[in-house]
Design a protein around this motif. Structure first.
Motif, PDB file in Angstrom:
ATOM      1  N   ARG A 140       0.840  -1.200   0.000  1.00  0.00           N
ATOM      2  CA  ARG A 140       0.000   0.000   0.000  1.00  0.00           C
ATOM      3  C   ARG A 140       0.872   1.245   0.000  1.00  0.00           C
ATOM      4  O   ARG A 140       1.807   1.374   0.782  1.00  0.00           O
ATOM      5  N   HIS A 196      -3.276  -2.602  -9.644  1.00  0.00           N
ATOM      6  CA  HIS A 196      -3.534  -1.654  -8.559  1.00  0.00           C
ATOM      7  C   HIS A 196      -4.987  -1.190  -8.539  1.00  0.00           C
ATOM      8  O   HIS A 196      -5.714  -1.323  -9.518  1.00  0.00           O
ATOM      9  N   LYS A 197      -5.359  -0.661  -7.376  1.00  0.00           N
ATOM     10  CA  LYS A 197      -6.620   0.065  -7.252  1.00  0.00           C
ATOM     11  C   LYS A 197      -6.335   1.280  -6.384  1.00  0.00           C
ATOM     12  O   LYS A 197      -5.539   1.218  -5.436  1.00  0.00           O
ATOM     13  N   PHE A 216      -8.075   4.641  -4.212  1.00  0.00           N
ATOM     14  CA  PHE A 216      -9.289   5.149  -3.591  1.00  0.00           C
ATOM     15  C   PHE A 216      -8.927   6.200  -2.560  1.00  0.00           C
ATOM     16  O   PHE A 216      -7.774   6.317  -2.149  1.00  0.00           O
ATOM     17  N   VAL A 271      -3.228   3.813  -2.762  1.00  0.00           N
ATOM     18  CA  VAL A 271      -3.033   2.963  -3.932  1.00  0.00           C
ATOM     19  C   VAL A 271      -2.571   1.606  -3.406  1.00  0.00           C
ATOM     20  O   VAL A 271      -1.496   1.494  -2.811  1.00  0.00           O
ATOM     21  N   ASP A 272      -3.416   0.589  -3.607  1.00  0.00           N
ATOM     22  CA  ASP A 272      -3.071  -0.781  -3.223  1.00  0.00           C
ATOM     23  C   ASP A 272      -2.575  -1.515  -4.456  1.00  0.00           C
ATOM     24  O   ASP A 272      -3.209  -1.460  -5.517  1.00  0.00           O
TER      25      ASP A 272
END
Length: 174
Positions: free
Chosen positions: A58, A151-152, A154, A164-165
């Motif tokens: 993360r 990645h995702k 939020f 950003v994970d």
């Protein structure tokens, strides 16, 4: 009420100088201060931090003010905004994170960003982070990887931040 505002401001200043973050109650001030945003209301990017988890790494970008518009995209290389010089961050794959309108400096031109400028990281997926730009209302942060990042991104609130994970590849253990 004025006494509470003064105490909150003094405490925040002391903690800031000591390098310790603090959350000031929403009712401590009635108007935004220049330390929260620039005079034009532009959000301030103040830090980037990271951590490894069992199935993902993360990256967190801390912001004073509301999280602005964000673009996260894969790029073939990282470049310094303004000069175009290549960022010397080792990796085969890169993500460019652009926040706008945003700044990493206050109205007087003093840096408010306390995070890494260029740093190698030894997590399962995330290998480096760099501040690549604070130019004309856009703050850009780059991240480096040895494997193609899945990645995702939020937003989280209280305090404001962009997350950003990046997923670990199947079979990877932290």
């Amino acid at each position: 009420m004025h006494h509470r505002q003064t105490l909150a401001a003094v405490a925040a200043g002391i903690l800031s100088i000591a390098g310790i973050g603090a959350t000031i109650p929403a009712d401590a001030t009635t108007t935004p201060s220049r330390s929260t945003t620039t005079a034009q209301g532009t959000a301030l990017v103040v830090n980037a931090r990271w951590g490894g988890h069992a199935t993902f790494d993360r990256l967190v970008i801390d912001i004073r003010g509301a999280v602005p518009s964000v673009t996260v995209r894969q790029v073939s290389a990282l470049h310094q905004d303004g000069s175009g010089r290549k960022v010397p961050l080792a990796g085969k794959y890169f993500l460019e994170i652009r926040l706008s309108p945003a700044a990493a400096h206050d109205d007087a031109g003093r840096s408010v960003y306390q995070g890494p400028r260029l740093l190698t990281i030894h997590l399962p997926v995330l290998k480096g982070v760099a501040l690549t730009g604070d130019f004309e209302g856009v703050v850009t942060i780059g991240a480096a990887f040895d494997t193609k990042p899945v990645h995702k991104a939020f937003r989280l609130h209280g305090p404001e931040r962009l997350v950003v994970d990046i997923a670990h590849p199947v079979g990877c253990r932290a």
